[in-house]
Design a protein around this motif. Sequence first.
Motif: not given
Lengths: 220, 181
Positions: A102-106, A112-117, A127-130, A191-194
């Motif tokens: 994962w990485k920080i998106l902004g 704060l949002l993190l997204v899968r690389t 926010f879905a999936g993040k 919030q964390a996605p499955p």
Amino acid sequence: MTDLPDLLARALPDLEDVAPGADVARGHRALQRRHRTAAIAGGGTLAALVAAAAVVVVAHDGNRVTDTARPAAPPSPQASRTVPPELDPTPGFSVSSVPPGWKILGGSPYHLLLVRTGDPDRSLDRFAGKILVMLRPTYLDAPTGTPQPVAGREGWYRIVPTGQVPAEDDLPVGTADLEFQDGTGRWILVQAPPSLGWDAGQLAQWSAGITVLPNALVED
Amino acid sequence: MASRPGRTQARDTEFTAFVGAHRPGLLRTAALLTAGDAHRAEDLVQTGLTKLYVAWPSVRREGNPLAYARRTIVNAHIDETRRPTWRRERVVAEPPDAPTSDWDPLGGVDGETVRAALRALPPRMRAAIVLRHWLDLSVEETAALLGCTPGTVKSTTSKGLARLREHLERPATASTERTAS
């Protein structure tokens, strides 16, 4: 004398019932337009500030981690005057580690949002999936779910019910919420996605590394 | 937009409940504001509810979403009628200062006659009557919603009722036109 309301009632034409879902969908679109407008207005400073916020290497629990979200410097008073909170792209939160892959998106002062690389979705407003970190909105009711302490403080874990309300794009089934108090008594919501694949304990352990920064704002 | 945790879902749930409970009433109010134009009424309600959805968190915290929705609908109605594509009404006779106490407005008039009489009123005057006599708002509530003083509400409502009476009694002597310029 006959009631005036009765007279006015005669003027009513045949009116059609409309399901609330259409009004909700229009509201979603209006909100998206507003966010897009805000993003365009703040776009000139977005990239530089997010970049400054994102890449710092720190140690966490003795292990090397990849990066963390930490602003290079607190917002200046001048910046506070010239950039409304909703346009300020400086995340109001930092994390001590980033999950592998994962990485920080902004974000913004609100989140704060993190997204899968490799995830092509760069939106800061979807926010879905993040992984999402934010202060718990003041208008929500009391936390519910299963007790899940975070760093010894009160916390609640639950799987977000989905598909119960008309929405244009609901969260993935199995999305989890963790709500907990930090050391100052503020409630943080994660919030964390499955797809993250974490149980409540793992999410709580990671969430213990969240810091609420001075510029953080709560949704109201 | 995807849901934030609790945020969008809570907003949607609450907003949906609000719409389910109040949309029919808002639509009826809008229909009277537009003097029976169902399409314009629907447009006004959609405009009002969309603004309400965007502002929902703060409006909900203030505790009166219905008042906010009504205000946006009334404002949208008044703003719309300020556009140059709308021609103001033309009233032939001077109205009396106040309605008489023995006025019985249901003298066999049909819906179209009432709508024509409502169309003959200026938008704010029509709004004052609808708010006071259809929604049964107080003078103070109506003044707050219209952004004027209670005294203005009283005088506007009084003149409006007088005009309404005149048009219902002699509908052929006055005319109101909705005309694209």
